[in-house]
Design a protein around this motif. Structure first.
Motif, PDB file in Angstrom:
ATOM      1  N   LEU A  85       0.830  -1.192   0.000  1.00 51.83           N
ATOM      2  CA  LEU A  85       0.000   0.000   0.000  1.00 51.83           C
ATOM      3  C   LEU A  85       0.870   1.249   0.000  1.00 51.83           C
ATOM      4  O   LEU A  85       0.613   2.198  -0.745  1.00 51.83           O
ATOM      5  N   ARG A  86       1.894   1.244   0.833  1.00 52.91           N
ATOM      6  CA  ARG A  86       2.804   2.394   0.896  1.00 52.91           C
ATOM      7  C   ARG A  86       3.448   2.627  -0.472  1.00 52.91           C
ATOM      8  O   ARG A  86       3.546   3.769  -0.951  1.00 52.91           O
ATOM      9  N   ARG A  87       3.878   1.558  -1.118  1.00 51.32           N
ATOM     10  CA  ARG A  87       4.513   1.684  -2.435  1.00 51.32           C
ATOM     11  C   ARG A  87       3.507   2.159  -3.476  1.00 51.32           C
ATOM     12  O   ARG A  87       3.842   2.985  -4.340  1.00 51.32           O
ATOM     13  N   ALA A  88       2.280   1.671  -3.400  1.00 55.38           N
ATOM     14  CA  ALA A  88       1.252   2.083  -4.349  1.00 55.38           C
ATOM     15  C   ALA A  88       0.978   3.577  -4.241  1.00 55.38           C
ATOM     16  O   ALA A  88       0.784   4.267  -5.251  1.00 55.38           O
ATOM     17  N   ILE A  89       0.952   4.083  -3.006  1.00 55.92           N
ATOM     18  CA  ILE A  89       0.726   5.511  -2.796  1.00 55.92           C
ATOM     19  C   ILE A  89       1.843   6.316  -3.450  1.00 55.92           C
ATOM     20  O   ILE A  89       1.606   7.319  -4.130  1.00 55.92           O
ATOM     21  N   GLU A  90       3.081   5.863  -3.264  1.00 53.74           N
ATOM     22  CA  GLU A  90       4.224   6.573  -3.839  1.00 53.74           C
ATOM     23  C   GLU A  90       4.138   6.608  -5.358  1.00 53.74           C
ATOM     24  O   GLU A  90       4.387   7.650  -5.980  1.00 53.74           O
ATOM     25  N   ILE A  91       3.779   5.475  -5.964  1.00 53.10           N
ATOM     26  CA  ILE A  91       3.694   5.417  -7.425  1.00 53.10           C
ATOM     27  C   ILE A  91       2.522   6.248  -7.927  1.00 53.10           C
ATOM     28  O   ILE A  91       2.629   6.988  -8.905  1.00 53.10           O
ATOM     29  N   ALA A  92       1.378   6.130  -7.247  1.00 50.19           N
ATOM     30  CA  ALA A  92       0.188   6.859  -7.676  1.00 50.19           C
ATOM     31  C   ALA A  92       0.401   8.368  -7.596  1.00 50.19           C
ATOM     32  O   ALA A  92      -0.138   9.124  -8.405  1.00 50.19           O
ATOM     33  N   GLN A  93       1.189   8.823  -6.627  1.00 47.46           N
ATOM     34  CA  GLN A  93       1.475  10.247  -6.511  1.00 47.46           C
ATOM     35  C   GLN A  93       2.185  10.767  -7.757  1.00 47.46           C
ATOM     36  O   GLN A  93       1.990  11.918  -8.165  1.00 47.46           O
TER      37      GLN A  93
END
Length: 234
Positions: A85-93
Motif C-alpha cells: 500500500l505504501r509503495r502504491a501511494i508513492e507510485i500513484a502520486q
C-alpha cells in the motif's frame, strides 16, 4: 504551518477517535498512519501528510484524510500488505499528484493496486481500463472492490459522503458543521439530536424542542445507534 478555525472551513476536522468511529478503524492505527511509528527497531514514516496541523503535537484528520484512511483500510482488508500500500501511494502520486487515495480511480483486487485512467467503450464487457501501479502496464481489473461507495465527487475528488448510504438520510459534508454527520433534511448534527433524545427520553419531545420533523430525529438516532454497533477493524 499551523492552522486556525477559519482555515479549516470546508476541510473538516476529526480526531482519530472521531474519524475511527465513522470509518470503523482503530484510532491508534490512524495515528500510526498519520504520524509514523517505530516497530522492531525500524522507523516507518507516515503514509501521507494530514491536511490538518494545529501545532499541538496531536494527529487530526480532514474529510479527505478520513476517506483516504477508509480506502487504505479497505485495501488492507482485501489482502494488500501495508508495504505494498505504501509503495502504491508513492507510485500513484507520480501519476495523479498528491493525495491519490482521495480520488475515485484507485482500486485493488488484493494482489495489486489499479488506477483507473479511462473508460474503454470498445470492450465488450464494459470493464474500465486500469493501470497496474506495480507492473506499470494496463490491465482490466475485473474483481476490484470500489472502496469509495456512497461518496459524491466534484470531478475525481470527494466533496461529501453518505456514511450509511443515502437512504439513511445522514450526510458528511466538510463545508457544513466542520464535517460532522448531519441529518439531511434539517442539517442538524446527528449527535445533537441523538444526545437530546437520550436526555429527554422522547423523540417527539426533541422534535418539538428543536423544531424539526420527528422523522429527522429518528434518522439521527438510528444513525448514531448503528454507528456504535460494528466492531472496529483490527
Amino acid at each position: 504551518m499551523s492552522q486556525n478555525v477559519q482555515t479549516l472551513v470546508g476541510i473538516g476536522l476529526y480526531t482519530p477517535a472521531e474519524a475511527g468511529r465513522l470509518i470503523n478503524v482503530r484510532s491508534a492505527k490512524l495515528r500510526r498512519w498519520l504520524q509514523g511509528h517505530e516497530a522492531n527497531g525500524k522507523h516507518y514514516s507516515p503514509l501521507w501528510k494530514s491536511e490538518i496541523d494545529l501545532d499541538d503535537g496531536k494527529a487530526y484528520l480532514s474529510f479527505r484524510d478520513m476517506l483516504e484512511a477508509r480506502v487504505a483500510s479497505s485495501f488492507i482488508e482485501n489482502g494488500l500488505s501495508a508495504k505494498k500500500l505504501r509503495r502504491a501511494i508513492e507510485i500513484a502520486q507520480q501519476v495523479v499528484g498528491e493525495r491519490p487515495l482521495a480520488t475515485k480511480w484507485l482500486k485493488t483486487d488484493g494482489r495489486s493496486v489499479f488506477l483507473q485512467v479511462a473508460e474503454s467503450e470498445a470492450e465488450e464487457d464494459g470493464e474500465p481500463e486500469c493501470l497496474d501501479l506495480f507492473r506499470s502496464q494496463y490491465a482490466f481489473a475485473r474483481v476490484v472492490k470500489d472502496s469509495l461507495r456512497d461518496i459524491q465527487f466534484d470531478g475525481i475528488y470527494p466533496t461529501a459522503w453518505w456514511p450509511q448510504g443515502e437512504k439513511a438520510g445522514v450526510l458528511i459534508d466538510p463545508a457544513r458543521s466542520f464535517g460532522k454527520p448531519i441529518e439531511k433534511e434539517t442539517s442538524v448534527p446527528t449527535e445533537h439530536l441523538a444526545s437530546a433524545v437520550r436526555t429527554e427520553g422522547s423523540v417527539e419531545l426533541v422534535a418539538k424542542m428543536w423544531d424539526v420533523p420527528v422523522r429527522a430525529v429518528r434518522r439521527a438516532v438510528a444513525f448514531e445507534q448503528k454507528l456504535s454497533e460494528p466492531a472496529l477493524a483490527a
